[in-house]
Design a protein around this motif. Structure first.
Motif, PDB file in Angstrom:
ATOM      1  N   LEU A   1       0.825  -1.206   0.000  1.00  0.00           N
ATOM      2  CA  LEU A   1       0.000   0.000   0.000  1.00  0.00           C
ATOM      3  C   LEU A   1       0.861   1.259   0.000  1.00  0.00           C
ATOM      4  O   LEU A   1       0.567   2.237  -0.690  1.00  0.00           O
ATOM      5  CB  LEU A   1      -0.933   0.007   1.219  1.00  0.00           C
ATOM      6  N   ASP A   2       1.935   1.222   0.787  1.00  0.00           N
ATOM      7  CA  ASP A   2       2.854   2.354   0.864  1.00  0.00           C
ATOM      8  C   ASP A   2       3.402   2.686  -0.515  1.00  0.00           C
ATOM      9  O   ASP A   2       3.402   3.844  -0.956  1.00  0.00           O
ATOM     10  CB  ASP A   2       3.991   2.001   1.826  1.00  0.00           C
ATOM     11  N   GLN A   3       3.865   1.685  -1.220  1.00  0.00           N
ATOM     12  CA  GLN A   3       4.424   1.892  -2.560  1.00  0.00           C
ATOM     13  C   GLN A   3       3.354   2.338  -3.543  1.00  0.00           C
ATOM     14  O   GLN A   3       3.609   3.137  -4.444  1.00  0.00           O
ATOM     15  CB  GLN A   3       5.083   0.600  -3.052  1.00  0.00           C
ATOM     16  N   LEU A   4       2.132   1.845  -3.368  1.00  0.00           N
ATOM     17  CA  LEU A   4       1.038   2.215  -4.266  1.00  0.00           C
ATOM     18  C   LEU A   4       0.720   3.703  -4.135  1.00  0.00           C
ATOM     19  O   LEU A   4       0.539   4.410  -5.135  1.00  0.00           O
ATOM     20  CB  LEU A   4      -0.198   1.370  -3.947  1.00  0.00           C
ATOM     21  N   PHE A   5       0.668   4.191  -2.904  1.00  0.00           N
ATOM     22  CA  PHE A   5       0.443   5.622  -2.694  1.00  0.00           C
ATOM     23  C   PHE A   5       1.608   6.446  -3.232  1.00  0.00           C
ATOM     24  O   PHE A   5       1.431   7.545  -3.755  1.00  0.00           O
ATOM     25  CB  PHE A   5       0.233   5.920  -1.207  1.00  0.00           C
ATOM     26  N   PHE A   6       2.809   5.905  -3.105  1.00  0.00           N
ATOM     27  CA  PHE A   6       3.995   6.602  -3.602  1.00  0.00           C
ATOM     28  C   PHE A   6       3.906   6.818  -5.109  1.00  0.00           C
ATOM     29  O   PHE A   6       4.385   7.828  -5.637  1.00  0.00           O
ATOM     30  CB  PHE A   6       5.242   5.791  -3.251  1.00  0.00           C
ATOM     31  N   ALA A   7       3.277   5.886  -5.813  1.00  0.00           N
ATOM     32  CA  ALA A   7       3.153   5.992  -7.273  1.00  0.00           C
ATOM     33  C   ALA A   7       2.284   7.163  -7.699  1.00  0.00           C
ATOM     34  O   ALA A   7       2.357   7.612  -8.846  1.00  0.00           O
ATOM     35  CB  ALA A   7       2.598   4.690  -7.844  1.00  0.00           C
ATOM     36  N   LEU A   8       1.460   7.672  -6.783  1.00  0.00           N
ATOM     37  CA  LEU A   8       0.603   8.802  -7.118  1.00  0.00           C
ATOM     38  C   LEU A   8       1.357  10.124  -7.164  1.00  0.00           C
ATOM     39  O   LEU A   8       0.776  11.168  -7.490  1.00  0.00           O
ATOM     40  CB  LEU A   8      -0.532   8.915  -6.078  1.00  0.00           C
ATOM     41  N   SER A   9       2.646  10.096  -6.851  1.00  0.00           N
ATOM     42  CA  SER A   9       3.408  11.338  -6.750  1.00  0.00           C
ATOM     43  C   SER A   9       3.513  12.091  -8.072  1.00  0.00           C
ATOM     44  O   SER A   9       3.862  13.275  -8.087  1.00  0.00           O
ATOM     45  CB  SER A   9       4.815  11.056  -6.206  1.00  0.00           C
TER      46      SER A   9
ATOM     47  N   SER B   1       1.258  13.272  -9.661  1.00  0.00           N
ATOM     48  CA  SER B   1       0.272  14.358  -9.650  1.00  0.00           C
ATOM     49  C   SER B   1       0.930  15.686  -9.302  1.00  0.00           C
ATOM     50  O   SER B   1       0.451  16.751  -9.719  1.00  0.00           O
ATOM     51  CB  SER B   1      -0.852  14.046  -8.656  1.00  0.00           C
ATOM     52  N   LEU B   2       2.036  15.656  -8.554  1.00  0.00           N
ATOM     53  CA  LEU B   2       2.762  16.885  -8.248  1.00  0.00           C
ATOM     54  C   LEU B   2       3.398  17.470  -9.514  1.00  0.00           C
ATOM     55  O   LEU B   2       3.500  18.689  -9.667  1.00  0.00           O
ATOM     56  CB  LEU B   2       3.827  16.609  -7.178  1.00  0.00           C
ATOM     57  N   LYS B   3       3.811  16.593 -10.432  1.00  0.00           N
ATOM     58  CA  LYS B   3       4.380  17.058 -11.696  1.00  0.00           C
ATOM     59  C   LYS B   3       3.337  17.803 -12.524  1.00  0.00           C
ATOM     60  O   LYS B   3       3.614  18.865 -13.084  1.00  0.00           O
ATOM     61  CB  LYS B   3       4.904  15.876 -12.526  1.00  0.00           C
ATOM     62  N   THR B   4       2.134  17.241 -12.614  1.00  0.00           N
ATOM     63  CA  THR B   4       1.115  17.879 -13.441  1.00  0.00           C
ATOM     64  C   THR B   4       0.636  19.181 -12.811  1.00  0.00           C
ATOM     65  O   THR B   4       0.261  20.122 -13.526  1.00  0.00           O
ATOM     66  CB  THR B   4      -0.076  16.941 -13.686  1.00  0.00           C
ATOM     67  N   TYR B   5       0.652  19.259 -11.477  1.00  0.00           N
ATOM     68  CA  TYR B   5       0.323  20.529 -10.814  1.00  0.00           C
ATOM     69  C   TYR B   5       1.311  21.606 -11.245  1.00  0.00           C
ATOM     70  O   TYR B   5       0.913  22.719 -11.617  1.00  0.00           O
ATOM     71  CB  TYR B   5       0.339  20.345  -9.299  1.00  0.00           C
ATOM     72  N   PHE B   6       2.597  21.283 -11.220  1.00  0.00           N
ATOM     73  CA  PHE B   6       3.590  22.274 -11.622  1.00  0.00           C
ATOM     74  C   PHE B   6       3.472  22.617 -13.105  1.00  0.00           C
ATOM     75  O   PHE B   6       3.589  23.772 -13.501  1.00  0.00           O
ATOM     76  CB  PHE B   6       5.006  21.784 -11.312  1.00  0.00           C
ATOM     77  N   GLN B   7       3.228  21.608 -13.926  1.00  0.00           N
ATOM     78  CA  GLN B   7       3.092  21.860 -15.363  1.00  0.00           C
ATOM     79  C   GLN B   7       1.976  22.865 -15.639  1.00  0.00           C
ATOM     80  O   GLN B   7       2.090  23.709 -16.531  1.00  0.00           O
ATOM     81  CB  GLN B   7       2.817  20.548 -16.103  1.00  0.00           C
ATOM     82  N   LYS B   8       0.898  22.816 -14.851  1.00  0.00           N
ATOM     83  CA  LYS B   8      -0.237  23.704 -15.066  1.00  0.00           C
ATOM     84  C   LYS B   8       0.048  25.139 -14.640  1.00  0.00           C
ATOM     85  O   LYS B   8      -0.521  26.073 -15.196  1.00  0.00           O
ATOM     86  CB  LYS B   8      -1.463  23.169 -14.321  1.00  0.00           C
ATOM     87  N   ILE B   9       0.903  25.333 -13.627  1.00  0.00           N
ATOM     88  CA  ILE B   9       1.124  26.688 -13.112  1.00  0.00           C
ATOM     89  C   ILE B   9       2.398  27.329 -13.649  1.00  0.00           C
ATOM     90  O   ILE B   9       2.629  28.522 -13.450  1.00  0.00           O
ATOM     91  CB  ILE B   9       1.183  26.691 -11.568  1.00  0.00           C
ATOM     92  N   ALA B  10       3.241  26.565 -14.346  1.00  0.00           N
ATOM     93  CA  ALA B  10       4.594  27.029 -14.675  1.00  0.00           C
ATOM     94  C   ALA B  10       4.653  27.813 -15.980  1.00  0.00           C
ATOM     95  O   ALA B  10       3.901  27.546 -16.925  1.00  0.00           O
ATOM     96  CB  ALA B  10       5.540  25.843 -14.771  1.00  0.00           C
ATOM     97  N   ASP B  11       5.583  28.742 -16.031  1.00  0.00           N
ATOM     98  CA  ASP B  11       6.045  29.322 -17.281  1.00  0.00           C
ATOM     99  C   ASP B  11       6.840  28.220 -17.989  1.00  0.00           C
ATOM    100  O   ASP B  11       7.742  27.629 -17.388  1.00  0.00           O
ATOM    101  CB  ASP B  11       6.944  30.523 -16.983  1.00  0.00           C
ATOM    102  N   PRO B  12       6.534  27.907 -19.261  1.00  0.00           N
ATOM    103  CA  PRO B  12       7.236  26.803 -19.935  1.00  0.00           C
ATOM    104  C   PRO B  12       8.754  26.924 -19.914  1.00  0.00           C
ATOM    105  O   PRO B  12       9.455  25.914 -19.911  1.00  0.00           O
ATOM    106  CB  PRO B  12       6.697  26.885 -21.375  1.00  0.00           C
ATOM    107  N   LYS B  13       9.294  28.158 -19.873  1.00  0.00           N
ATOM    108  CA  LYS B  13      10.743  28.337 -19.858  1.00  0.00           C
ATOM    109  C   LYS B  13      11.356  28.030 -18.488  1.00  0.00           C
ATOM    110  O   LYS B  13      12.578  27.926 -18.369  1.00  0.00           O
ATOM    111  CB  LYS B  13      11.099  29.775 -20.259  1.00  0.00           C
ATOM    112  N   ASP B  14      10.510  27.895 -17.478  1.00  0.00           N
ATOM    113  CA  ASP B  14      11.000  27.644 -16.113  1.00  0.00           C
ATOM    114  C   ASP B  14      11.166  26.164 -15.805  1.00  0.00           C
ATOM    115  O   ASP B  14      11.681  25.809 -14.740  1.00  0.00           O
ATOM    116  CB  ASP B  14      10.021  28.227 -15.080  1.00  0.00           C
ATOM    117  N   ILE B  15      10.713  25.289 -16.698  1.00  0.00           N
ATOM    118  CA  ILE B  15      10.589  23.872 -16.335  1.00  0.00           C
ATOM    119  C   ILE B  15      11.928  23.238 -15.972  1.00  0.00           C
ATOM    120  O   ILE B  15      12.064  22.605 -14.916  1.00  0.00           O
ATOM    121  CB  ILE B  15       9.901  23.091 -17.475  1.00  0.00           C
ATOM    122  N   ALA B  16      12.958  23.393 -16.811  1.00  0.00           N
ATOM    123  CA  ALA B  16      14.252  22.747 -16.537  1.00  0.00           C
ATOM    124  C   ALA B  16      14.916  23.272 -15.263  1.00  0.00           C
ATOM    125  O   ALA B  16      15.290  22.485 -14.386  1.00  0.00           O
ATOM    126  CB  ALA B  16      15.187  22.907 -17.737  1.00  0.00           C
ATOM    127  N   PRO B  17      15.086  24.599 -15.102  1.00  0.00           N
ATOM    128  CA  PRO B  17      15.735  25.063 -13.873  1.00  0.00           C
ATOM    129  C   PRO B  17      14.908  24.790 -12.622  1.00  0.00           C
ATOM    130  O   PRO B  17      15.465  24.508 -11.554  1.00  0.00           O
ATOM    131  CB  PRO B  17      15.924  26.564 -14.105  1.00  0.00           C
TER     132      PRO B  17
END
Length: 410
Positions: A314-322, A324-340
């Motif tokens: 179960l612990d590892q299964l919840f870990f796989a949901l992480s 979602s943090l990437k897509t949150y950042f993708q939605k709020i980010a300036d595209p030029k900010d992604i790499a740094p």
């Protein structure tokens, strides 16, 4: 690698040579080394190097140092393209894994762990950046779910081979480490020759980026790094130390773990697209709180190995949901900010990772249950932060506090 190709032209390539295919290939190559290293680590250090909780804590502290220094990637990118750096770091991870079995002293294991960690962490930093640049926002939840499933499948293959062949062929640690690292290097060579260098339409900033409007993303990265250490360092160590699990048994547990992940991850991606980051991450951290409390119950109530194994899965299964943090950042980010920002976020993610394993290693020696109680507290703090994510995050609407506030020029 061959020619430079804009992403807008990649639709002309065969499906297997497109950017998404390369992301899947790298997602498979990394776990062949890293998952094998992780599967054997606890048994290897206990049986061969006679580690206790203190030594394993220090080893994981050293392992996390390159993550803390992930901002170095920004400087490297001044001279090396992200795609080239990703494959180079994958090769380093594979090489370090190959030779881990040759070093059985405490100092030797620290050195090999540091080298493999540089490969792993710098690859992951650049890989996350490439994922967010190469995948369209609308398809990101589904594709990232598939990437998790591919990684789980590669881990499943590695673990399945260990379970099937460890006892029957009388394998030793060195043989398995050499084979897994060699496979990763072979895939890197194929990827370097078979794929062009893909050019994102947005040229990435080559300097450190810290923006006030990303503060919630930074805070969630910090808490994710702190919580991860409880699982990575101590959950697996507990299975070997408390329940005496052998290599084949521990690997079978991980095998079940990744089989479930491979099946569930695409569904997780679809759920993320439907319910949004706030709901999915909230579910993740409430679940983790309950899992960590139940880990404590193993010590308080004497629960057996079956419950311990279920909690580990179960612990590892919840870990796989992480993701979602990437897509949150993708939605709020300036595209030029992604790499740094990927490099900065990786550093923030590893601040707690550097000091927690060593510090908690000493606590583990006297009160293992307290370690898991701290993990439950971390998960609750992260849940409180998740509640600050708006239902539909975007630039200018990064948190519930920024509702209606126009995006300032930065």
């Amino acid at each position: 690698m061959s020619s430079l190709m804009p992403l807008s032209e990649t639709h002309r390539l065969p499906v297997w040579r497109r950017p998404e295919a390369l992301l899947y290939l790298m997602a498979a190559a990394m776990p062949l080394s890293f998952a094998t290293w992780s599967a054997l680590l606890n048994n290897f250090v206990i049986e061969v190097a006679a580690f206790t909780g203190k030594e394993i804590g220090w080893l994981h502290t050293v392992r996390e140092i390159p993550g803390l220094l992930a901002v170095v990637v920004i400087a490297i990118l001044l001279a090396v393209r992200e795609q080239v750096l990703a494959l180079g770091m994958l090769a380093l991870l594979g090489a370090a894994t190959m030779f881990t079995g040759w070093f059985t002293s405490f100092s030797g294991l620290l050195v090999m762990t540091l080298l493999s960690s540089i490969g792993f962490h710098y690859f992951e930093t650049v890989n996350q950046s490439l994922q967010l640049q190469w995948i369209d926002k609308g398809r990101a939840p589904v594709v990232l779910g598939r990437i998790v499933a591919v990684g789980a499948g590669a881990s499943l293959a590695a673990y399945g081979a260990i379970v099937a062949l460890w006892d029957s062929l009388g394998l030793d640690y060195n043989t398995v480490y050499m084979a897994s690292g060699g496979l990763t290097i072979g895939i890197v060579l194929f990827a370097a020759l078979a794929y062009p260098q893909f050019q994102s339409p947005h040229v990435q900033h080559k300097h450190m980026v810290l923006r006030r409007r990303y503060w919630l993303y930074y805070a969630l990265q910090f808490m994710a790094g702190a919580r991860r250490q409880i699982f990575v360092v101590f959950a697996g160590f507990m299975m070997v130390e408390r329940f005496g699990m052998k290599v084949s048994e521990m690997t079978l547990l991980l095998l079940c773990n990744y089989l479930i992940n491979m099946a569930v991850a695409p569904w997780m991606g679809r759920a993320l697209g439907k319910y949004g980051e706030r709901n999915v991450m909230g579910f993740e951290y409430i679940g983790l709180t309950l899992v960590f409390l139940a880990y404590g119950g193993l010590y308080w109530f004497g629960w057996g190995i079956v419950i311990a194994g279920a909690l580990y899965i179960l612990d590892q299964l919840f870990f796989a949901l992480s993701f979602s943090l990437k897509t949150y950042f993708q939605k709020i980010a300036d595209p030029k900010d992604i790499a740094p920002t990927a490099a900065v976020a990786f550093t923030i993610n590893h601040i707690a990772a550097v000091f927690l394993p060593a510090a908690l290693g000493y606590l583990w020696a006297t009160s293992p249950d307290y370690v898991f109680m701290l993990g439950a507290g971390m998960a609750l703090v992260a849940f409180a932060l998740v509640c600050l994510i708006p239902r539909h995050p975007e630039p200018g609407l990064e948190t519930v506090f920024s509702r209606g506030v126009p995006l300032a020029a930065e």
